[in-house]
Design a protein around this motif. Structure first.
Motif, PDB file in Angstrom:
ATOM      1  N   PHE A 141      -3.086  -0.258   4.412  1.00 43.25           N
ATOM      2  CA  PHE A 141      -3.119   0.973   5.212  1.00 43.25           C
ATOM      3  C   PHE A 141      -1.975   1.880   4.797  1.00 43.25           C
ATOM      4  O   PHE A 141      -0.989   1.421   4.191  1.00 43.25           O
ATOM      5  CB  PHE A 141      -3.094   0.681   6.718  1.00 43.25           C
ATOM      6  CG  PHE A 141      -1.808   0.096   7.258  1.00 43.25           C
ATOM      7  CD1 PHE A 141      -0.658   0.887   7.404  1.00 43.25           C
ATOM      8  CD2 PHE A 141      -1.751  -1.236   7.672  1.00 43.25           C
ATOM      9  CE1 PHE A 141       0.514   0.356   7.933  1.00 43.25           C
ATOM     10  CE2 PHE A 141      -0.571  -1.774   8.198  1.00 43.25           C
ATOM     11  CZ  PHE A 141       0.569  -0.967   8.316  1.00 43.25           C
ATOM     12  N   THR A 196      -6.351  -5.217   0.530  1.00 43.76           N
ATOM     13  CA  THR A 196      -6.602  -4.029   1.346  1.00 43.76           C
ATOM     14  C   THR A 196      -5.247  -3.492   1.785  1.00 43.76           C
ATOM     15  O   THR A 196      -4.225  -4.173   1.654  1.00 43.76           O
ATOM     16  CB  THR A 196      -7.441  -4.359   2.610  1.00 43.76           C
ATOM     17  OG1 THR A 196      -6.867  -5.485   3.256  1.00 43.76           O
ATOM     18  CG2 THR A 196      -8.903  -4.619   2.270  1.00 43.76           C
ATOM     19  N   MET A 204      -7.090   3.495   6.037  1.00 45.28           N
ATOM     20  CA  MET A 204      -7.080   2.334   5.142  1.00 45.28           C
ATOM     21  C   MET A 204      -7.138   2.857   3.709  1.00 45.28           C
ATOM     22  O   MET A 204      -7.958   3.736   3.403  1.00 45.28           O
ATOM     23  CB  MET A 204      -8.300   1.437   5.421  1.00 45.28           C
ATOM     24  CG  MET A 204      -8.338   0.873   6.831  1.00 45.28           C
ATOM     25  SD  MET A 204      -6.844  -0.067   7.256  1.00 45.28           S
ATOM     26  CE  MET A 204      -6.977  -1.473   6.145  1.00 45.28           C
TER      27      MET A 204
END
Ligand code: FA5
Length: 345
Positions: free
Chosen positions: A308, A306, A289
């Motif tokens: 990845f 967020t 992440m």
């Protein structure tokens, strides 16, 4: 005079008959019919003839001239036809002979793999981004949470060009550049293929120059489950539906948490063999992440966004897919190796 004209006619016709080529024929024309030729010469004596004889002799002279001239014309046609026929015979092409094959190039194995992976991710909504092989220390390291002197820089021994410039050691700088260009707004979904360079000693699985494909997804609500699902799709599409993936905890300064991703061994089906060193699993990529600090440095609010990221070695993927036992085959340009990956395949 009459006899002389007949004699000349006979002589000329014999020479025409014997002429073997156009040049000889032209010489005959010039010598018999030209202004300085023997016929003209004979006709100069016409003044001495009686008024009765003169027209007769004139008519005979014309007849002689005409007969020589048409014999020359006829012979000329004959010679020209013969020349064309000889040329055609010499240039005859046997269209039934087998042709010589035209050598064509083939796609390099790595190009094929890169295109296959690109297609796969484009199908999942990714776009392809490109970066720079000569990169600044900032984007290669600092913007990825690797400040100067950070011990993790040793994980990627580098070729520096100046104090602040180097050959990129991974494709991760494209993450930093893409996020920064987006100025913290909106989602990002890219893959980035490209060459990278490290001061690694060349052996069967390491090269000082190799290829990576980076993936980055940033949006609201992206989780580790998205990463795992994406990589599962990748593994199955690339290596077969029966392949499994396994995530192992790892460390990269730019991801938190970080994982190494293994794929169940295709050769032994997970039972353990020499290729997977008896483990049943083969490591193919690093992922995790996106670290909140990396998001922040690129202008993203880590409380809202967020993401990845993953980075895979293209040669290792190709080696696994095609059962290639030495990474050096990709770079030593043995034609027997290269031509196995023809475009038609
Ligand atoms: C990295 O380069 C990270 N940038 C990957 C990453 C991206 C992690 C995004 C997290 C998020 P690593 O050094 O492990 O990670 O290299 C990634 C892959 O490159 C390896 O799994 C391996 O397949 C390949 N690789 C590394 N070194 C070499 C080498 N010398 N020769 C050939 N392939 C190599």
């Amino acid at each position: 005079m009459q006899d002389r004209l007949k004699e000349l006619q006979q002589e000329a016709l014999t020479s025409v008959e014997k002429a073997e080529n156009l040049k000889e024929l032209n010489d005959i024309r010039v010598s018999y019919l030209g202004k300085k030729g023997p016929i003209t010469e004979v006709l100069k004596g016409m003044g001495k003839l009686s008024a009765e004889e003169r027209p007769k002799m004139g008519a005979l002279a014309n007849e002689v001239r005409d007969s020589i001239s048409s014999a020359i014309e006829e012979k000329q046609e004959k010679l020209e036809r013969a020349a064309v026929e000889q040329k055609l015979a010499e240039e005859t092409i046997d269209v039934t002979l087998p042709g010589s094959p035209v050598r064509t190039g083939t796609h390099h194995a790595l190009t094929k793999i890169v295109e296959e992976i690109e297609d796969l991710f484009i199908g999942m909504g990714y776009s392809v981004a490109e970066g720079y092989e000569v990169e600044s220390d900032y984007y290669n390291f600092e913007a990825l949470n690797l400040p100067k002197g950070h011990p993790a820089r040793d994980m990627q021994d580098s070729f520096y060009i100046t104090e602040e410039t180097l050959l990129r050691t991974h494709t991760s700088p494209v993450q930093a550049r893409t996020m920064e260009a987006n100025e913290g707004k909106g989602p990002v979904k890219i893959i980035c293929p490209g060459k990278v360079y490290r001061r690694d000693n060349d052996d069967a699985t390491h090269s000082h120059q190799f290829m990576q494909i980076e993936g980055l997804v940033v949006a609201e609500g992206i989780s580790m489950a998205d990463l795992k699902g994406t990589l599962e799709v990748f593994a199955k599409k690339m290596f077969g539906e029966e392949r499994e993936i396994r995530l192992r905890p790892s460390f990269f300064p730019f991801t938190e948490p970080s994982v190494e991703v293994d794929i169940s061994c295709k050769i032994c089906g997970g039972k353990g063999c020499s290729v997977c060193k008896g483990t049943g699993w083969i490591e193919v990529l690093g992922a995790g992440m996106v670290h909140p600090h990396v998001l922040e440095m690129a202008g993203y609010d880590p409380k809202k966004y967020t993401g990845f990221a993953f980075g895979m070695g293209v040669e290792r993927i190709a080696m696994l897919k095609y059962g290639i036992d030495d990474i050096r085959h990709f770079y030593t340009n043995d034609i027997r190796f290269l031509k196995q990956f023809s475009v038609q395949e």
